[in-house]
Enzyme design. Structure first.
Site, PDB file in Angstrom:
ATOM      1  N   GLY A 215      27.216  -6.842  21.660  1.00 24.70           N
ATOM      2  CA  GLY A 215      28.641  -6.523  21.834  1.00 24.70           C
ATOM      3  C   GLY A 215      29.461  -7.764  22.060  1.00 24.70           C
ATOM      4  O   GLY A 215      28.977  -8.879  21.902  1.00 24.70           O
ATOM      5  N   ASN A 216      30.701  -7.575  22.427  1.00 25.45           N
ATOM      6  CA  ASN A 216      31.564  -8.712  22.749  1.00 25.45           C
ATOM      7  C   ASN A 216      32.445  -8.336  23.933  1.00 25.45           C
ATOM      8  O   ASN A 216      32.414  -7.213  24.410  1.00 25.45           O
ATOM      9  CB  ASN A 216      32.380  -9.144  21.535  1.00 25.45           C
TER      10      ASN A 216
END
Ligand code: CTP
Length: 411
Positions: A215-216
């Site tokens: 993810g980020n």
């Protein structure tokens, strides 16, 4: 009163008698903490829900309901006259009716008659009351006279009912107040009326197994600010939101997605009949080549298997390729850590969009914060710097640049 004190914007928070009055405490907190001088004017019924002590302690000002208190200060006239903004939250059906008809039987209704500043109403009531023609006509009257009446949210009402009539989230009402104070008469401009805009927000998550993902750190705040400001400017808004905790902005059609491929599908579908597409989401460029249906376990004495990655579709490039044929304006974002402007210019050319909002990101920059700083690069070579400030301000500048470009496109 010292100079700084006088420069604080003066806000009157009117509170009428609904169960949602407790949520106005959070709105009050947000207003005072962001440097506003707030005077709370509750109705007598509002005090059945939240007492005077709470309002005056949180605001640091008296919070009377009647015109007969401190009469020598002529409060029924002075409070309204001196305000930069009046916000009534919650506004009951009764309060909207009184305001629409100019009745003035307590301090709040007197204040509404004497105020010459912008007035915002945040209604909260049961669905039947909201939908009743009497209420709808009162709302139309108030709007015609220039008041800003926020659409109630849909959700759980008092008791077990659900429907339209919920007080919008205090953060939402706060954002509207801030906007009205910041933009003045321009806050009423409807330069996106009749337009459909599609905005992506948040970040994608690419699952490795049922418990892990790539993810980020995108919070979604910039995309949500774009959605709120577009609604305020009259647009129909579709917000494709990835993995954010933010509440749905009022009046926005929200589609929640998890992965880049889901974001791709939702954006491409919504974009087919949009006037503008703004890709504010942080999209994972790669996803794990394989998804393991059971949790990946470690094996004693063995190194882990490397994770093979494959490319995700480039949504912005795909939408941009269609923009001329569709007569759309397409906006991208570029999060860069080094050579910010040079990388931004190259990215604008590569993606083929009309505008690219370039911002520098890092561990403590932009992600998760309510503020941002950027340069907006246009395909025609122009550059618009946006100084460090609330993400709402950047959002307004994006729309300021989108609107004239829309004028050339067919609806
Ligand atoms: N974007 C997209 N689809 C992707 C990756 C990015 O639509 N698969 C969009 C983002 O929403 C953003 C813009 O492209 O509007 C730029 O995103 P960014 O991550 O900065 O660019 P990348 O194309 O991923 O370039 P790089 O990672 O090489 O910097």
């Amino acid at each position: 009163m010292d100079k700084r004190e006088r420069e604080r914007p003066r806000v009157v928070l009117g509170v009428s008698g609904g169960i949602a009055a407790y949520k106005a405490c959070e709105l009050l907190r947000r207003l005072t903490e962001s440097g506003h001088d707030v005077r709370v004017v509750p109705t007598a019924s509002a005090l059945h829900f939240v007492g005077e002590a709470t309002w005056s302690a949180l605001s640091g000002n008296p919070a009377g309901t009647e015109v007969w208190e401190s009469v020598h200060e002529v409060p029924h006239v002075r409070i309204g006259q001196g305000a930069d903004l009046v916000v009534v939250a919650p506004a009951t059906a009764d309060m909207l009716a009184k305001a629409a008809h100019g009745l003035a039987d307590d301090l709040l209704t007197n204040t509404l008659l004497t105020a010459r500043c912008p007035v915002v109403f945040a209604p909260a009531m049961h669905t039947e009351m909201w939908e009743h023609p009497a209420t709808q006509e009162n709302v139309a009257t108030l709007r015609r006279r220039g008041a800003l009446v926020i659409e109630p949210a849909v959700g759980r009402l008092t008791g077990v009912d659900t429907g339209k009539g919920r007080l919008p989230d205090p953060a939402e009402i706060f954002a509207v107040c801030r906007r009205v104070l910041a933009r003045g008469p321009r806050a009423a401009e409807q330069d996106l009326a009749g337009r459909h805009v599609v905005i992506s927000a948040g970040g994608t998550r690419e699952p490795l197994d049922p418990v892990r993902y790539l993810g980020n750190r995108s919070s979604g705040k910039q995309g949500y600010a774009l959605a709120r400001t577009a609604v305020a400017r009259g647009a129909r808004v579709t917000l494709v939101a990835g993995n954010t905790e933010l509440p749905d902005p009022a009046g926005v059609d929200v589609i929640r997605i998890g992965t880049a491929r889901q974001l791709h599908e939702a954006v491409v579908k919504a974009a087919a009949e949009a006037d503008a597409v703004v890709m504010a989401a942080a999209v994972a460029d790669f996803r794990p080549a394989a998804y393991t249906t059971g949790k990946i376990k470690k094996v004693e004495g063995q190194e882990p298997e490397p994770v093979a990655l494959v490319r995700n579709p480039d949504i912005l490039a795909e939408v941009s390729a269609e923009r001329a044929r569709r007569g759309q304006v397409v906006v991208g974002f570029a999060a860069e850590t080094d050579d910010v402007l040079a990388n931004g210019r190259a990215k604008l050319a590569r993606k083929g969009c009309d505008l690219l909002v370039v911002n520098e990101v890092g561990e403590h920059k932009a992600f998760g914060s309510a503020e941002n700083e950027a340069v907006i690069l246009a395909a025609d070579g122009s550059e618009t710097p946006v100084p460090y400030g609330p993400k709402e301000d950047l959002a307004e500048t994006v729309w300021d640049l989108v609107v004239p470009r829309l004028a050339d496109t067919e609806r």
